[in-house]
Write a protein that holds these residues in place. Sequence first.
Motif, PDB file in Angstrom:
ATOM      1  N   SER B 358       0.849  -1.273   0.002  1.00  0.00           N
ATOM      2  CA  SER B 358       0.016   0.148  -0.096  1.00  0.00           C
ATOM      3  C   SER B 358       0.975   1.131  -0.214  1.00  0.00           C
ATOM      4  O   SER B 358       0.741   2.201  -0.756  1.00  0.00           O
ATOM      5  CB  SER B 358      -0.902  -0.050   1.062  1.00  0.00           C
ATOM      6  N   LEU B 359       1.796   1.096   0.945  1.00  0.00           N
ATOM      7  CA  LEU B 359       2.756   2.436   0.657  1.00  0.00           C
ATOM      8  C   LEU B 359       3.290   2.689  -0.576  1.00  0.00           C
ATOM      9  O   LEU B 359       3.619   3.644  -1.162  1.00  0.00           O
ATOM     10  CB  LEU B 359       3.876   2.118   1.765  1.00  0.00           C
ATOM     11  N   ALA B 360       3.689   1.654  -1.393  1.00  0.00           N
ATOM     12  CA  ALA B 360       4.456   1.614  -2.569  1.00  0.00           C
ATOM     13  C   ALA B 360       3.420   2.264  -3.477  1.00  0.00           C
ATOM     14  O   ALA B 360       3.707   3.221  -4.350  1.00  0.00           O
ATOM     15  CB  ALA B 360       4.675   0.406  -3.160  1.00  0.00           C
ATOM     16  N   ARG B 361       2.034   1.844  -3.487  1.00  0.00           N
ATOM     17  CA  ARG B 361       0.900   2.429  -4.441  1.00  0.00           C
ATOM     18  C   ARG B 361       0.886   4.020  -3.957  1.00  0.00           C
ATOM     19  O   ARG B 361       0.513   4.887  -4.849  1.00  0.00           O
ATOM     20  CB  ARG B 361      -0.382   1.829  -4.163  1.00  0.00           C
ATOM     21  N   ARG B 362       0.892   4.146  -2.721  1.00  0.00           N
ATOM     22  CA  ARG B 362       0.698   5.451  -2.638  1.00  0.00           C
ATOM     23  C   ARG B 362       1.873   6.497  -2.879  1.00  0.00           C
ATOM     24  O   ARG B 362       1.523   7.808  -3.382  1.00  0.00           O
ATOM     25  CB  ARG B 362       0.622   5.599  -0.803  1.00  0.00           C
ATOM     26  N   ALA B 363       2.966   5.967  -2.771  1.00  0.00           N
ATOM     27  CA  ALA B 363       3.833   6.676  -3.059  1.00  0.00           C
ATOM     28  C   ALA B 363       3.976   7.229  -4.690  1.00  0.00           C
ATOM     29  O   ALA B 363       4.054   8.347  -5.054  1.00  0.00           O
ATOM     30  CB  ALA B 363       5.532   5.914  -2.963  1.00  0.00           C
ATOM     31  N   LEU B 364       3.406   6.129  -5.482  1.00  0.00           N
ATOM     32  CA  LEU B 364       3.621   6.205  -6.876  1.00  0.00           C
ATOM     33  C   LEU B 364       2.405   7.271  -7.174  1.00  0.00           C
ATOM     34  O   LEU B 364       2.602   8.118  -8.145  1.00  0.00           O
ATOM     35  CB  LEU B 364       3.137   4.856  -7.812  1.00  0.00           C
ATOM     36  N   THR B 365       1.186   6.996  -6.583  1.00  0.00           N
ATOM     37  CA  THR B 365       0.232   7.892  -6.917  1.00  0.00           C
ATOM     38  C   THR B 365       0.487   9.282  -6.613  1.00  0.00           C
ATOM     39  O   THR B 365       0.332  10.579  -7.305  1.00  0.00           O
ATOM     40  CB  THR B 365      -0.953   7.681  -6.045  1.00  0.00           C
ATOM     41  N   LEU B 366       1.176   9.612  -5.558  1.00  0.00           N
ATOM     42  CA  LEU B 366       1.673  10.707  -5.126  1.00  0.00           C
ATOM     43  C   LEU B 366       2.674  11.785  -5.893  1.00  0.00           C
ATOM     44  O   LEU B 366       2.763  12.808  -6.063  1.00  0.00           O
ATOM     45  CB  LEU B 366       1.877  11.108  -3.592  1.00  0.00           C
ATOM     46  N   GLU B 367       3.605  10.845  -6.367  1.00  0.00           N
ATOM     47  CA  GLU B 367       4.683  11.272  -7.189  1.00  0.00           C
ATOM     48  C   GLU B 367       3.923  11.723  -8.483  1.00  0.00           C
ATOM     49  O   GLU B 367       4.475  12.892  -8.906  1.00  0.00           O
ATOM     50  CB  GLU B 367       5.617   9.920  -7.771  1.00  0.00           C
ATOM     51  N   ASP B 368       3.218  10.801  -9.129  1.00  0.00           N
ATOM     52  CA  ASP B 368       2.628  11.063 -10.370  1.00  0.00           C
ATOM     53  C   ASP B 368       1.760  12.541 -10.256  1.00  0.00           C
ATOM     54  O   ASP B 368       1.682  13.480 -10.968  1.00  0.00           O
ATOM     55  CB  ASP B 368       1.550  10.313 -10.987  1.00  0.00           C
ATOM     56  N   ALA B 369       0.993  12.613  -9.190  1.00  0.00           N
ATOM     57  CA  ALA B 369       0.336  13.949  -8.883  1.00  0.00           C
ATOM     58  C   ALA B 369       1.324  15.138  -8.689  1.00  0.00           C
ATOM     59  O   ALA B 369       0.723  16.173  -9.388  1.00  0.00           O
ATOM     60  CB  ALA B 369      -0.577  13.920  -7.434  1.00  0.00           C
ATOM     61  N   PHE B 370       2.162  15.076  -7.940  1.00  0.00           N
ATOM     62  CA  PHE B 370       3.231  16.316  -7.988  1.00  0.00           C
ATOM     63  C   PHE B 370       3.829  16.682  -9.246  1.00  0.00           C
ATOM     64  O   PHE B 370       3.673  17.703  -9.642  1.00  0.00           O
ATOM     65  CB  PHE B 370       4.257  15.962  -6.908  1.00  0.00           C
ATOM     66  N   ASN B 371       4.185  15.614 -10.119  1.00  0.00           N
ATOM     67  CA  ASN B 371       5.003  15.785 -11.338  1.00  0.00           C
ATOM     68  C   ASN B 371       3.847  16.385 -12.357  1.00  0.00           C
ATOM     69  O   ASN B 371       4.361  16.958 -13.446  1.00  0.00           O
ATOM     70  CB  ASN B 371       5.439  14.408 -11.964  1.00  0.00           C
ATOM     71  N   SER B 372       2.487  16.313 -12.208  1.00  0.00           N
ATOM     72  CA  SER B 372       1.623  16.731 -13.014  1.00  0.00           C
ATOM     73  C   SER B 372       1.473  18.261 -12.623  1.00  0.00           C
ATOM     74  O   SER B 372       0.475  18.771 -13.642  1.00  0.00           O
ATOM     75  CB  SER B 372       0.110  15.896 -13.088  1.00  0.00           C
ATOM     76  N   LEU B 373       1.886  18.461 -11.605  1.00  0.00           N
ATOM     77  CA  LEU B 373       1.584  20.135 -11.520  1.00  0.00           C
ATOM     78  C   LEU B 373       2.565  21.136 -12.166  1.00  0.00           C
ATOM     79  O   LEU B 373       3.659  20.795 -12.359  1.00  0.00           O
ATOM     80  CB  LEU B 373       1.812  20.440 -10.021  1.00  0.00           C
TER      81      LEU B 373
END
Lengths: 470, 470
Positions: B358-373
Amino acid sequence: VLKCEFAVRGAIVTHAMRLQEQLKQNPGSLPFDEIVVCNMGNPQSLGQQPITFFREVLALCGLPSFLDRSEAQKLFSADSIERARQILDQIPGRTTGGYSHTQGIKGLRETIAYGIEERDGFPSNANDIYLTDGASPGVHIMMQLLLRSELDGILCPIPHYPLYSASIALHGGTLVPYCLDEATGWGLEISEIKSQLEAARSKGVTVRALVVINPGNPTGQVLSEENQQQIVELCKKEGIVLLADEVYQENVYVPDKKFQSFKKIARSMGYQEKDIPLVSFQAVSEGYYGECEKRGGYMEVTGFSADIAEQIYKVASINSCNSNITGQILTSLVMSPPKVGDESYEVYSAEKKGILSSLARRALTLEDAFNSLEGVTCNKVEGAMYLFPRIHLPQKAIKAAESEHIAPDAFYAFRLLKETGIAVIPGTGFGQVPGTWHIRCTILLQETKIPAIVKRISDFHKKFMDEFRG
Amino acid sequence: VLKCEFAVRGAIVTHAMRLQEQLKQNPGSLPFDEIVVCNMGNPQSLGQQPITFFREVLALCGLPSFLDRSEAQKLFSADSIERARQILDQIPGRTTGGYSHTQGIKGLRETIAYGIEERDGFPSNANDIYLTDGASPGVHIMMQLLLRSELDGILCPIPHYPLYSASIALHGGTLVPYCLDEATGWGLEISEIKSQLEAARSKGVTVRALVVINPGNPTGQVLSEENQQQIVELCKKEGIVLLADEVYQENVYVPDKKFQSFKKIARSMGYQEKDIPLVSFQAVSEGYYGECEKRGGYMEVTGFSADIAEQIYKVASINSCNSNITGQILTSLVMSPPKVGDESYEVYSAEKKGILSSLARRALTLEDAFNSLEGVTCNKVEGAMYLFPRIHLPQKAIKAAESEHIAPDAFYAFRLLKETGIAVIPGTGFGQVPGTWHIRCTILLQETKIPAIVKRISDFHKKFMDEFRG
């Protein structure tokens, strides 16, 4: 740092550990077959059983999913289950695995404030309470704030538990000693404090606080109400902070004395919060329950101005001083134990009474034993966990110590250890009136073992005196 | 003391607590209805469940009298009962209520040494292990010993978790910074360390140690084996101590990287104990289990001469640094969890896997979110618990921050907090290459909440950029 030797973990203790190792490797190689630990207030390691209610609640707080299981209801008392539930409700996220507020979990501080109110009959505020890992972090925070340079001083009793001297040295301040009067049962004489205060001031030292340990460590006296009032009056008049070490508040063994907190005394005299800055320290390593390595405790900080209160909070935050959760919970339990009518009450109160009455008997037996030795006088253990007998050492023993470059009481304590395996702390580690020599010995030995230990001490002492008597 | 502001408990956190209080007193008075805590590695407070086996053993160790009761056998797993029995057998007096050895209970240190051997494939010795309350006391002890004056320096990564800068400041030494290279995924360049080492030496600073945090905090990188070898080689050649912060050793999320301890790397290179002084720090507040307020941890100290080893022991004794018993036991459990065949193994390994994946999934989601800003770049979270995105702030925002006398990233973080309730830490608190601005955001939010939070961040960021863009 290396300057501040910490007596209770000093050379004697190191040597005792070495001997213990030797006994393990090579049994029979020493004139005794075990090390008798009288150097440290560590009751459970000497066989004292924990208080069941405290342990049940601690266990359940870590296992929230067990609270509703029928097997748990068979295993644990109803009020421990109920208390664990209350505590979990007070913790954000209902978990014992998160970081808490810098001062500790608010709900637990509220419980503690309530316990203080019950004890004193005067209000206590959760915002004034800092939960700490034992008493030491609180003492360090206060010293850090009070001591700006070596021109700031702290009045400390001689003798005293060396946490205070170590902390003052560490924070670069000056220890201003005042001597307790052994002849009057380690009386705390106001005239002595005043004259030391003036002497310090004449040397340019600003005295910022007075440390009082009540019940006393290592001295075991419990202060009278009148004496406490004089102390409060003095602090008020001189404008100094009162640092009250009240960690042995539950350990009083004589019927004619009882513990009263300095806050209660001050409020009873009509002094309100704004009139006198006062810090009270409490720790779960002490008390009848003796949960040493749980590292719990609190300081209650009252009477400081808003900006100083903010500084205290800031220093506590920087030190990340919030204590471990087990210690926090246990501190709330000891300040709010089971009450009449609770399922655990009878067991709890039998356990508590059993421990305290046994400690009282042990204190008495050991006092008598020390007083029966040639050249030894021992004041009454009114409270805390220690005897601090004075040893009138013969001149020849003092000379022998000098030739070994150690203090005479350390010489005596090393001899005692090497010949009998009994470990005590020399008075030098606590400070004492020059030319007097003491040892500190706990009252925590198992009762069944005491007669044999007393005999070993008596035989040793006789032999020692025979060797060195004029 | 007041100089060393501790970023992770700094102004943003204080303000977040104030807003939380306001929401409680006056719901609806702010543009959000809860404070979202992304500023602190505090997983269980955000809903993560504890590891059952660990909690069962901790509960049972406190209740020795329950071990043989049939209700307990129904409530607890067989291997947790067995483990609690083993642990109690290792404690003198079979009690969790006594003080232990300065380094912690020997039997528990033996279990930990065994766990380290299993992890590394190289020997570990219980005598080299100091059990500590989290990682901080170990770091403070080492700094106290290594820093004799401000002419002694410690190489620290920029950015880094501010425990190190705070401890160096507290002990009066000099921080010698080396910058991690954001462009290569927070690469640790040996040439950068060498040039900073030489620059420090040319100013008369004796560099005594190198701090490496692996996996990185706040940067999240996991070092490659080759890079670790270069670091070991450098420390060996330059004769400096390697201080390895390995508290996130269990938190690695990418399949192509794995954690390897510096001790394993050094031994694999053929360097023995005598060749290189090395300290490894571990803490139970980190890891997949995240038992923050249990305050457990250890340092493993190898490669020092006998007299320095004695100094370490002495400083540890003076600090009475032995950690609380719950933390000690938990540290032994995390280093020696259930094995295949144990009754708890399946539950344990499902819980562990569940949390880590779950931590790995959360890391990925949040990385993508920040990179899309717009204007935000975020390196991969390979390990630890944090994202550290770089915010390319528009000139107008930097000017606005200047006019408020705060750092531009603090300006951004305060805006984020005030408009959305989301608390993150500005990069300034960790150090960063001049002219670059970051925030540190944990990956610990509950998965179900992440989409809504991501939307709040995106909306805020867009609005912020619209306000300040050129």
